[in-house]
Design a protein around this motif. Structure first.
Motif, PDB file in Angstrom:
ATOM      1  N   THR A 273      28.605  21.720   4.679  1.00 30.23           N
ATOM      2  CA  THR A 273      29.581  21.901   5.756  1.00 30.23           C
ATOM      3  C   THR A 273      29.921  23.369   5.963  1.00 30.23           C
ATOM      4  O   THR A 273      30.884  23.690   6.652  1.00 30.23           O
ATOM      5  N   ALA A 274      29.144  24.258   5.368  1.00 33.09           N
ATOM      6  CA  ALA A 274      29.332  25.689   5.594  1.00 33.09           C
ATOM      7  C   ALA A 274      28.452  26.157   6.746  1.00 33.09           C
ATOM      8  O   ALA A 274      27.487  25.494   7.121  1.00 33.09           O
ATOM      9  N   ALA A 275      28.787  27.322   7.296  1.00 32.64           N
ATOM     10  CA  ALA A 275      27.977  27.867   8.378  1.00 32.64           C
ATOM     11  C   ALA A 275      26.567  28.131   7.874  1.00 32.64           C
ATOM     12  O   ALA A 275      26.385  28.685   6.791  1.00 32.64           O
ATOM     13  N   PRO A 276      25.538  27.729   8.610  1.00 32.35           N
ATOM     14  CA  PRO A 276      24.168  27.873   8.131  1.00 32.35           C
ATOM     15  C   PRO A 276      23.691  29.318   8.178  1.00 32.35           C
ATOM     16  O   PRO A 276      24.147  30.106   8.989  1.00 32.35           O
ATOM     17  N   THR A 277      22.761  29.645   7.292  1.00 32.72           N
ATOM     18  CA  THR A 277      22.108  30.937   7.361  1.00 32.72           C
ATOM     19  C   THR A 277      21.096  30.918   8.493  1.00 32.72           C
ATOM     20  O   THR A 277      20.588  29.864   8.871  1.00 32.72           O
ATOM     21  N   PRO A 278      20.789  32.081   9.068  1.00 30.09           N
ATOM     22  CA  PRO A 278      19.858  32.113  10.202  1.00 30.09           C
ATOM     23  C   PRO A 278      18.490  31.564   9.829  1.00 30.09           C
ATOM     24  O   PRO A 278      17.980  31.821   8.741  1.00 30.09           O
ATOM     25  N   HIS A 279      17.887  30.803  10.748  1.00 25.61           N
ATOM     26  CA  HIS A 279      16.536  30.263  10.554  1.00 25.61           C
ATOM     27  C   HIS A 279      15.664  30.726  11.711  1.00 25.61           C
ATOM     28  O   HIS A 279      16.137  30.875  12.847  1.00 25.61           O
ATOM     29  N   LYS A 280      14.398  30.941  11.418  1.00 26.48           N
ATOM     30  CA  LYS A 280      13.469  31.249  12.496  1.00 26.48           C
ATOM     31  C   LYS A 280      13.230  30.025  13.360  1.00 26.48           C
ATOM     32  O   LYS A 280      13.111  30.106  14.569  1.00 26.48           O
ATOM     33  N   LYS A 281      13.149  28.882  12.708  1.00 24.43           N
ATOM     34  CA  LYS A 281      12.936  27.637  13.451  1.00 24.43           C
ATOM     35  C   LYS A 281      14.268  27.063  13.896  1.00 24.43           C
ATOM     36  O   LYS A 281      15.298  27.277  13.269  1.00 24.43           O
ATOM     37  N   LYS A 282      14.252  26.317  14.981  1.00 17.38           N
ATOM     38  CA  LYS A 282      15.461  25.659  15.443  1.00 17.38           C
ATOM     39  C   LYS A 282      15.909  24.640  14.404  1.00 17.38           C
ATOM     40  O   LYS A 282      15.126  23.790  13.978  1.00 17.38           O
ATOM     41  N   PRO A 283      17.190  24.703  13.955  1.00 21.35           N
ATOM     42  CA  PRO A 283      17.632  23.773  12.921  1.00 21.35           C
ATOM     43  C   PRO A 283      17.681  22.350  13.433  1.00 21.35           C
ATOM     44  O   PRO A 283      18.039  22.107  14.575  1.00 21.35           O
ATOM     45  N   ARG A 284      17.298  21.417  12.597  1.00 23.12           N
ATOM     46  CA  ARG A 284      17.356  20.006  12.967  1.00 23.12           C
ATOM     47  C   ARG A 284      18.317  19.302  12.039  1.00 23.12           C
ATOM     48  O   ARG A 284      18.244  19.431  10.828  1.00 23.12           O
ATOM     49  N   GLY A 285      19.232  18.524  12.601  1.00 21.82           N
ATOM     50  CA  GLY A 285      20.124  17.689  11.809  1.00 21.82           C
ATOM     51  C   GLY A 285      20.967  18.473  10.841  1.00 21.82           C
ATOM     52  O   GLY A 285      21.957  19.078  11.208  1.00 21.82           O
ATOM     53  N   GLY A 286      20.572  18.457   9.561  1.00 19.30           N
ATOM     54  CA  GLY A 286      21.358  19.061   8.506  1.00 19.30           C
ATOM     55  C   GLY A 286      21.457  20.570   8.613  1.00 19.30           C
ATOM     56  O   GLY A 286      22.128  21.196   7.802  1.00 19.30           O
ATOM     57  N   GLY A 287      20.813  21.177   9.612  1.00 20.44           N
ATOM     58  CA  GLY A 287      20.827  22.619   9.750  1.00 20.44           C
ATOM     59  C   GLY A 287      22.053  23.167  10.449  1.00 20.44           C
ATOM     60  O   GLY A 287      22.127  24.359  10.673  1.00 20.44           O
ATOM     61  N   TRP A 288      23.020  22.335  10.818  1.00 14.07           N
ATOM     62  CA  TRP A 288      24.196  22.903  11.489  1.00 14.07           C
ATOM     63  C   TRP A 288      25.468  22.227  11.011  1.00 14.07           C
ATOM     64  O   TRP A 288      25.469  21.090  10.547  1.00 14.07           O
ATOM     65  N   ILE A 289      26.561  22.975  11.111  1.00 13.61           N
ATOM     66  CA  ILE A 289      27.827  22.533  10.529  1.00 13.61           C
ATOM     67  C   ILE A 289      28.412  21.329  11.253  1.00 13.61           C
ATOM     68  O   ILE A 289      29.022  20.458  10.647  1.00 13.61           O
ATOM     69  N   GLY A 290      28.233  21.267  12.583  1.00 13.56           N
ATOM     70  CA  GLY A 290      28.708  20.111  13.328  1.00 13.56           C
ATOM     71  C   GLY A 290      30.152  20.215  13.784  1.00 13.56           C
ATOM     72  O   GLY A 290      30.788  21.271  13.702  1.00 13.56           O
ATOM     73  N   ILE A 291      30.676  19.105  14.274  1.00 13.20           N
ATOM     74  CA  ILE A 291      32.048  19.036  14.763  1.00 13.20           C
ATOM     75  C   ILE A 291      32.795  17.973  13.965  1.00 13.20           C
ATOM     76  O   ILE A 291      32.197  17.072  13.390  1.00 13.20           O
ATOM     77  N   SER A 292      34.103  18.093  13.939  1.00 17.39           N
ATOM     78  CA  SER A 292      34.915  17.133  13.208  1.00 17.39           C
ATOM     79  C   SER A 292      34.997  15.817  13.981  1.00 17.39           C
ATOM     80  O   SER A 292      34.740  15.764  15.192  1.00 17.39           O
ATOM     81  N   TYR A 293      35.372  14.760  13.270  1.00 22.17           N
ATOM     82  CA  TYR A 293      35.539  13.457  13.923  1.00 22.17           C
ATOM     83  C   TYR A 293      36.612  13.535  15.000  1.00 22.17           C
ATOM     84  O   TYR A 293      36.471  12.934  16.070  1.00 22.17           O
ATOM     85  N   GLU A 294      37.681  14.285  14.732  1.00 23.24           N
ATOM     86  CA  GLU A 294      38.757  14.422  15.716  1.00 23.24           C
ATOM     87  C   GLU A 294      38.242  15.079  16.997  1.00 23.24           C
ATOM     88  O   GLU A 294      38.617  14.670  18.105  1.00 23.24           O
ATOM     89  N   ASP A 295      37.378  16.083  16.861  1.00 28.98           N
ATOM     90  CA  ASP A 295      36.800  16.714  18.051  1.00 28.98           C
ATOM     91  C   ASP A 295      35.789  15.793  18.733  1.00 28.98           C
ATOM     92  O   ASP A 295      35.700  15.751  19.967  1.00 28.98           O
TER      93      ASP A 295
END
Length: 350
Positions: free
Chosen positions: A129-151
């Motif tokens: 749930t931390a901000a991801p480190t930069p990737h050359k490839k576009k992150p898929r799924g687990g590669g991004w922190i996401g939004i909260s359920y409330e949002d």
């Protein structure tokens, strides 16, 4: 709140209790208790929990690993059927099913002990749930922190996704659950139907894995389009099945390629949750998604059978399901686009 390890332990305990109730019950209400425990155990030990565990431990090629695990589950089910069927129908033993349930109980005890002993709730220094480190490839799924359920609850695409998941579960479960009865009803030989279903099981194992690979390679949009179109095509072929050479070909096409649609009920639930909404509230959102998918199962089967009672055939409702899947296929494209826009904004801000 509980963590994966405790939930899996509770799930195995519920499954073991369910098997023993089924083995010894002599009253339909006792079977209802067993069914409730079976539902609890499957919810805590299978698709939803597997998706949650893999999301925590696997950071790359998530779809491939998830597909491999769920394909292994299908292989285990196919092997188990070959083992327990002779026990159930043992000559001279009208209660062979009890021995089968006892054997399954022993397998569950052994597997449950291993799972609880070796499973950990999450890796050390988990940064899902931390901000991801930069990737050359576009992150898929687990590669991004996401939004909260409330949002997520404030986003129209969240509710559109839930509607699509409910309708997909309703359509696929309704059609697939009645497929064998429909093929027999139109006059196909029972042996041929059994062959179609056997090939279907093998194809399902293959397509679960290939769906995960497809997701890792091309992303959610392409994978959803392929699975949705497969669902549309096979339902059309099922509606056209008849007791003729062409009808037998249609039945075999249904048996093989319906396996490319059914990952929408399993592996794709986890991938939809993680791709659209990310890691922040993954478990909660996946739970809601899985619940609505299962609710669709509960609605689809009775509707299909009501159609048979009203018209003497399943075909009218199969065509209705085709229309529903067309709408769902188009709706998912708007959902994925809206989620991608939100995701792009969040990643740019980070």
């Amino acid at each position: 709140k509980l963590g994966a390890r405790k939930m899996v332990g509770i799930g195995f305990a519920a499954l073991i209790a369910a098997m023993q109730i089924y083995a010894h019950a002599n009253n339909v209400f006792v079977f209802y208790i067993g069914g409730s425990l079976l539902g609890l155990g499957l919810a805590f030990c299978t698709t939803t929990m597997i998706g949650s565990i893999i999301r925590r431990w696997v950071k790359e090629n998530t779809g491939t690993i998830l597909g491999f695990v769920l394909a292994a589950n299908g292989l285990g089910g196919a092997l188990a059927a070959q083992i327990v069927t002779p026990i159930i129908y043992e000559e001279g033993n009208p209660f062979g099913y009890r021995n089968a349930y006892n054997l399954v109980t022993l397998i569950l005890v052994a597997t449950g002990i291993l799972a609880v002993v070796f499973l950990r709730n999450q890796p050390k220094n988990d940064t899902s749930t931390a901000a991801p480190t930069p990737h050359k490839k576009k992150p898929r799924g687990g590669g991004w922190i996401g939004i909260s359920y409330e949002d997520a609850r404030k986003k129209p695409y969240f509710y559109a996704a839930l509607v699509g998941i409910f309708l997909t579960g309703m359509v696929l479960q309704g059609v697939n659950g009645a497929s064998a009865a429909h093929m027999k009803d139109v006059g196909l030989d029972a042996g041929y139907v059994a062959t179609v279903l056997s090939i279907h099981s093998i194809a399902l194992m293959v397509f679960k894995f290939s769906t995960g690979v497809m997701y890792d390679k091309w992303g959610l949009r392409v994978t959803m389009i392929v699975c949705d179109i497969a669902a549309l095509v096979v339902m059309v072929f099922l509606a056209l099945v008849s007791n003729s050479p062409a009808g037998m070909v249609y039945a075999m096409i249904y048996g093989i390629f319906s396996s490319l649609a059914l990952p929408l009920e399993t592996i794709m639930l986890s991938l939809i949750a993680t791709d659209l909404f990310g890691n922040k509230s993954f478990d909660k959102i996946l739970g809601i998604i899985a619940a609505l998918n299962t609710l669709g199962y509960a609605v689809g089967a009775p509707l299909m059978n009501f159609c048979y009672d009203a018209f003497g055939t399943y075909v009218p409702f199969i065509w209705v399901c085709v229309g529903i899947m067309v709408v769902v296929t188009l709706m998912y494209q708007f959902v994925i686009s809206a989620a991608a826009k939100e995701r792009k904004a969040i990643l740019a801000e980070q």
